[in-house]
Motif scaffolding. Structure first.
Motif, PDB file in Angstrom:
ATOM      1  N   VAL A 106       0.937  -1.276  -0.079  1.00 17.10           N
ATOM      2  CA  VAL A 106       0.120  -0.042   0.012  1.00 17.10           C
ATOM      3  C   VAL A 106       0.793   1.562   0.026  1.00 17.10           C
ATOM      4  O   VAL A 106       1.848   1.348   0.889  1.00 17.10           O
ATOM      5  CB  VAL A 106      -0.777   0.103   1.361  1.00 17.10           C
ATOM      6  N   ALA A 107       0.797   1.989  -0.986  1.00 19.04           N
ATOM      7  CA  ALA A 107       1.455   3.219  -0.745  1.00 19.04           C
ATOM      8  C   ALA A 107       0.587   4.464  -0.332  1.00 19.04           C
ATOM      9  O   ALA A 107      -0.639   4.515  -0.920  1.00 19.04           O
ATOM     10  CB  ALA A 107       1.584   3.694  -2.485  1.00 19.04           C
ATOM     11  N   ALA A 108       1.232   5.078   0.548  1.00 15.40           N
ATOM     12  CA  ALA A 108       0.452   5.912   1.402  1.00 15.40           C
ATOM     13  C   ALA A 108       1.297   7.395   1.418  1.00 15.40           C
ATOM     14  O   ALA A 108       2.496   7.522   1.256  1.00 15.40           O
ATOM     15  CB  ALA A 108       0.067   5.722   2.808  1.00 15.40           C
ATOM     16  N   THR A 109       0.595   8.438   1.712  1.00 11.95           N
ATOM     17  CA  THR A 109       1.034   9.769   1.773  1.00 11.95           C
ATOM     18  C   THR A 109       1.388   9.747   3.435  1.00 11.95           C
ATOM     19  O   THR A 109       0.943   9.163   4.316  1.00 11.95           O
ATOM     20  CB  THR A 109       0.271  10.877   1.498  1.00 11.95           C
ATOM     21  N   SER A 110       1.767  11.152   3.963  1.00 10.26           N
ATOM     22  CA  SER A 110       2.211  11.453   5.196  1.00 10.26           C
ATOM     23  C   SER A 110       1.362  12.524   5.614  1.00 10.26           C
ATOM     24  O   SER A 110       0.456  13.362   5.002  1.00 10.26           O
ATOM     25  CB  SER A 110       3.752  11.851   5.569  1.00 10.26           C
ATOM     26  N   VAL A 111       1.138  12.602   6.884  1.00 13.43           N
ATOM     27  CA  VAL A 111       0.371  13.471   7.631  1.00 13.43           C
ATOM     28  C   VAL A 111       0.983  14.512   8.537  1.00 13.43           C
ATOM     29  O   VAL A 111       1.785  14.072   9.303  1.00 13.43           O
ATOM     30  CB  VAL A 111      -0.779  12.764   8.496  1.00 13.43           C
ATOM     31  N   ASN A 112       0.990  15.745   8.303  1.00 14.46           N
ATOM     32  CA  ASN A 112       1.682  16.813   9.116  1.00 14.46           C
ATOM     33  C   ASN A 112       0.950  17.072  10.338  1.00 14.46           C
ATOM     34  O   ASN A 112      -0.041  17.832  10.413  1.00 14.46           O
ATOM     35  CB  ASN A 112       1.933  18.056   8.460  1.00 14.46           C
ATOM     36  N   LEU A 113       1.168  16.462  11.562  1.00 19.93           N
ATOM     37  CA  LEU A 113       0.419  16.742  12.740  1.00 19.93           C
ATOM     38  C   LEU A 113       0.660  18.390  13.175  1.00 19.93           C
ATOM     39  O   LEU A 113      -0.175  18.644  14.108  1.00 19.93           O
ATOM     40  CB  LEU A 113       0.885  16.026  13.843  1.00 19.93           C
TER      41      LEU A 113
ATOM     42  N   ASP B 207      -8.198  -3.237   3.221  1.00 18.02           N
ATOM     43  CA  ASP B 207      -8.570  -2.857   4.828  1.00 18.02           C
ATOM     44  C   ASP B 207      -7.802  -1.706   5.254  1.00 18.02           C
ATOM     45  O   ASP B 207      -8.021  -1.006   5.756  1.00 18.02           O
ATOM     46  CB  ASP B 207      -9.030  -3.968   5.564  1.00 18.02           C
ATOM     47  N   VAL B 208      -6.420  -1.936   4.815  1.00 22.00           N
ATOM     48  CA  VAL B 208      -5.411  -0.998   5.466  1.00 22.00           C
ATOM     49  C   VAL B 208      -5.549   0.358   4.686  1.00 22.00           C
ATOM     50  O   VAL B 208      -5.651   1.305   5.335  1.00 22.00           O
ATOM     51  CB  VAL B 208      -4.089  -1.325   5.407  1.00 22.00           C
ATOM     52  N   ALA B 209      -5.830   0.338   3.651  1.00 24.37           N
ATOM     53  CA  ALA B 209      -6.078   1.498   2.715  1.00 24.37           C
ATOM     54  C   ALA B 209      -7.419   2.415   3.390  1.00 24.37           C
ATOM     55  O   ALA B 209      -7.309   3.873   3.618  1.00 24.37           O
ATOM     56  CB  ALA B 209      -6.129   1.455   1.161  1.00 24.37           C
ATOM     57  N   ARG B 210      -8.306   1.619   3.575  1.00 22.46           N
ATOM     58  CA  ARG B 210      -9.679   2.242   4.267  1.00 22.46           C
ATOM     59  C   ARG B 210      -9.452   2.669   5.450  1.00 22.46           C
ATOM     60  O   ARG B 210      -9.819   3.891   6.018  1.00 22.46           O
ATOM     61  CB  ARG B 210     -10.518   1.446   4.130  1.00 22.46           C
ATOM     62  N   ALA B 211      -8.525   2.085   6.444  1.00 21.60           N
ATOM     63  CA  ALA B 211      -8.497   2.398   7.688  1.00 21.60           C
ATOM     64  C   ALA B 211      -7.551   3.738   7.628  1.00 21.60           C
ATOM     65  O   ALA B 211      -7.812   4.567   8.702  1.00 21.60           O
ATOM     66  CB  ALA B 211      -7.649   1.126   8.653  1.00 21.60           C
ATOM     67  N   LEU B 212      -6.739   3.797   6.981  1.00 18.79           N
ATOM     68  CA  LEU B 212      -5.600   5.061   6.920  1.00 18.79           C
ATOM     69  C   LEU B 212      -6.284   6.035   6.444  1.00 18.79           C
ATOM     70  O   LEU B 212      -6.095   7.368   6.439  1.00 18.79           O
ATOM     71  CB  LEU B 212      -4.317   4.571   6.109  1.00 18.79           C
ATOM     72  N   GLY B 213      -7.331   5.767   5.571  1.00 22.49           N
ATOM     73  CA  GLY B 213      -8.081   7.120   4.957  1.00 22.49           C
ATOM     74  C   GLY B 213      -8.891   8.055   6.012  1.00 22.49           C
ATOM     75  O   GLY B 213      -8.887   9.128   6.000  1.00 22.49           O
ATOM     76  N   ALA B 214      -9.205   7.232   7.410  1.00 12.49           N
ATOM     77  CA  ALA B 214      -9.779   7.830   8.286  1.00 12.49           C
ATOM     78  C   ALA B 214      -8.805   8.808   8.876  1.00 12.49           C
ATOM     79  O   ALA B 214      -9.034   9.620   9.701  1.00 12.49           O
ATOM     80  CB  ALA B 214     -10.186   7.174   9.476  1.00 12.49           C
ATOM     81  N   LEU B 215      -7.463   8.697   8.547  1.00 15.58           N
ATOM     82  CA  LEU B 215      -6.540   9.608   9.201  1.00 15.58           C
ATOM     83  C   LEU B 215      -5.988  10.849   8.275  1.00 15.58           C
ATOM     84  O   LEU B 215      -5.225  11.411   8.566  1.00 15.58           O
ATOM     85  CB  LEU B 215      -5.176   8.902   9.597  1.00 15.58           C
ATOM     86  N   GLY B 216      -6.912  10.992   7.272  1.00 15.69           N
ATOM     87  CA  GLY B 216      -6.582  12.238   6.181  1.00 15.69           C
ATOM     88  C   GLY B 216      -5.299  11.508   5.264  1.00 15.69           C
ATOM     89  O   GLY B 216      -4.489  12.494   4.697  1.00 15.69           O
ATOM     90  N   VAL B 217      -5.055  10.189   5.169  1.00 17.24           N
ATOM     91  CA  VAL B 217      -3.970   9.770   4.401  1.00 17.24           C
ATOM     92  C   VAL B 217      -4.503   9.239   3.210  1.00 17.24           C
ATOM     93  O   VAL B 217      -5.520   8.554   3.256  1.00 17.24           O
ATOM     94  CB  VAL B 217      -3.368   8.579   5.142  1.00 17.24           C
ATOM     95  N   THR B 218      -3.822   9.656   2.098  1.00 17.15           N
ATOM     96  CA  THR B 218      -4.198   9.136   0.738  1.00 17.15           C
ATOM     97  C   THR B 218      -3.458   7.970   0.339  1.00 17.15           C
ATOM     98  O   THR B 218      -2.067   7.908   0.276  1.00 17.15           O
ATOM     99  CB  THR B 218      -3.870  10.102  -0.507  1.00 17.15           C
ATOM    100  N   ALA B 219      -4.261   6.880   0.501  1.00 17.87           N
ATOM    101  CA  ALA B 219      -3.710   5.308   0.517  1.00 17.87           C
ATOM    102  C   ALA B 219      -4.129   4.674  -0.785  1.00 17.87           C
ATOM    103  O   ALA B 219      -5.247   4.671  -0.964  1.00 17.87           O
ATOM    104  CB  ALA B 219      -3.567   4.589   1.608  1.00 17.87           C
ATOM    105  N   ARG B 220      -3.444   3.996  -1.585  1.00 19.51           N
ATOM    106  CA  ARG B 220      -3.874   3.146  -2.615  1.00 19.51           C
ATOM    107  C   ARG B 220      -2.881   1.869  -2.656  1.00 19.51           C
ATOM    108  O   ARG B 220      -1.890   2.056  -2.210  1.00 19.51           O
ATOM    109  CB  ARG B 220      -3.716   3.822  -4.022  1.00 19.51           C
ATOM    110  N   VAL B 221      -3.609   0.856  -3.103  1.00 21.75           N
ATOM    111  CA  VAL B 221      -2.955  -0.494  -3.190  1.00 21.75           C
ATOM    112  C   VAL B 221      -2.080  -0.513  -4.590  1.00 21.75           C
ATOM    113  O   VAL B 221      -3.076  -0.375  -5.532  1.00 21.75           O
ATOM    114  CB  VAL B 221      -4.116  -1.693  -2.706  1.00 21.75           C
TER     115      VAL B 221
END
Length: 315
Positions: free
Chosen positions: A153-160, A262-276
């Protein structure tokens, strides 16, 4: 730290010790590994003294004991490249004895050497078989690992730092819930990948004349020149976050793909753009991990099991 009763009190902070992975000290500041090395060296020196003190001069034995004891102490407490010295030396010995020339071995070959090669009489060092953990990569991105499979899964980062204390608390809680829901190994890899700005500049320069307005064409050409100058002066990098999910005993041919979804959907709740990643994306990610400064360009190779066809020219 004292608990916070209001999410607006300030950012939540938790102190994590830097030596959380450090081994425990058991005696005089030495770890069990260090004590074992010193104990073996001390036992050897004692046995050597008992066997040689009647036949060899005492000064010679003392000098040898000082040299051997100093070497054992350096081996126990020394470090090299962030590793204990004994582990580093063991790795160096294994690397020296391991074959340095590897070749891909077929699925049915035992040692990677054809039957017609006379191994006993040749003076040429034959390459050893290259055994990779991955067997194949499917079109949907599943990586076959013998009896198991994995997906990336490729994901972006979040700036807290740009979020409010309440948003930070919500994001950390959501990330914690995702970690607690894991029941199979997951690997998170954060790396810096080079960006090919020269190709982007060339593509923009070629498409500038196709724009409908001269002002847009001029802006596109100016941006292409800026990218070309930036690529010539610096080596820009981009951050890449890859999450590798493995199957944890789930049944089904596409279990790894479902877990990655499932991981991509879970990370979407964090504001992370994820794709398999699909098969081509997973191949590129693995190739870039092996050689990050010369990434492979997928699209010219056929996947395993595909039929290769060609164009026929009329005679």
């Amino acid at each position: 730290m004292s608990p916070k009763y209001d999410e607006t009190d300030g950012p939540y902070r938790a102190r994590i010790p830097a030596d959380v992975d450090a081994p425990d000290k058991i005696l005089y500041g030495f770890t069990f590994r260090q004590m074992a090395i010193l104990a073996v060296a001390g036992t050897g020196l004692y046995l050597g003294w008992q066997a040689l003190h009647t036949v060899a001069p005492v000064p010679v034995l003392l000098a040898a004991a000082v040299i051997i004891g100093g070497a054992a102490l350096g081996l126990a407490v020394g470090r090299r490249d962030g590793l204990p010295l004994d582990v580093w030396l063991l790795g160096a010995i294994c690397h020296t004895r391991a074959p340095h020339s590897l070749a891909a071995a077929g699925a049915g070959s035992g040692d990677g050497v054809p039957d017609w090669v006379d191994v006993g009489h040749t003076r040429i060092t034959l390459p050893a078989p290259l055994r990779l953990p991955a067997d194949a990569i499917d079109d949907d991105g599943q990586i076959r690992l013998g009896g198991t499979a994995s997906a990336i899964v490729a994901a972006t980062s979040v700036n807290l730092g740009l979020r409010s204390p309440g948003e930070q608390h919500t994001t950390v809680e959501a990330f914690g819930r995702w970690l607690n829901s894991l029941n199979a190994p997951v690997q998170i890899t954060v790396s810096a990948q080079p960006v090919d700005l020269a190709s982007h500049a060339t593509a923009l320069a070629e498409r500038a004349d196709d724009l409908p307005h001269p002002a847009l064409a001029a802006a596109c050409a100016d941006h292409a020149r800026f990218l070309a100058e930036l690529a010539a002066r610096r080596d820009p990098l981009r951050r890449q976050v890859l999450i590798t999910c493995r199957t944890g005993g789930e049944a089904g041919e596409h279990a790894a793909r479902r877990r990655a979804d499932d991981v991509a959907r879970a990370l979407g709740a964090l504001g992370v753009t994820a794709r398999v990643l699909d098969g081509a994306g997973a191949t590129s990610a693995l190739a870039a991990a092996a050689d990050p400064y010369r990434p492979a360009r997928h699209g010219g190779l056929a996947a395993p099991g595909h039929t290769i066809t060609g164009r026929t020219h009329p005679s």
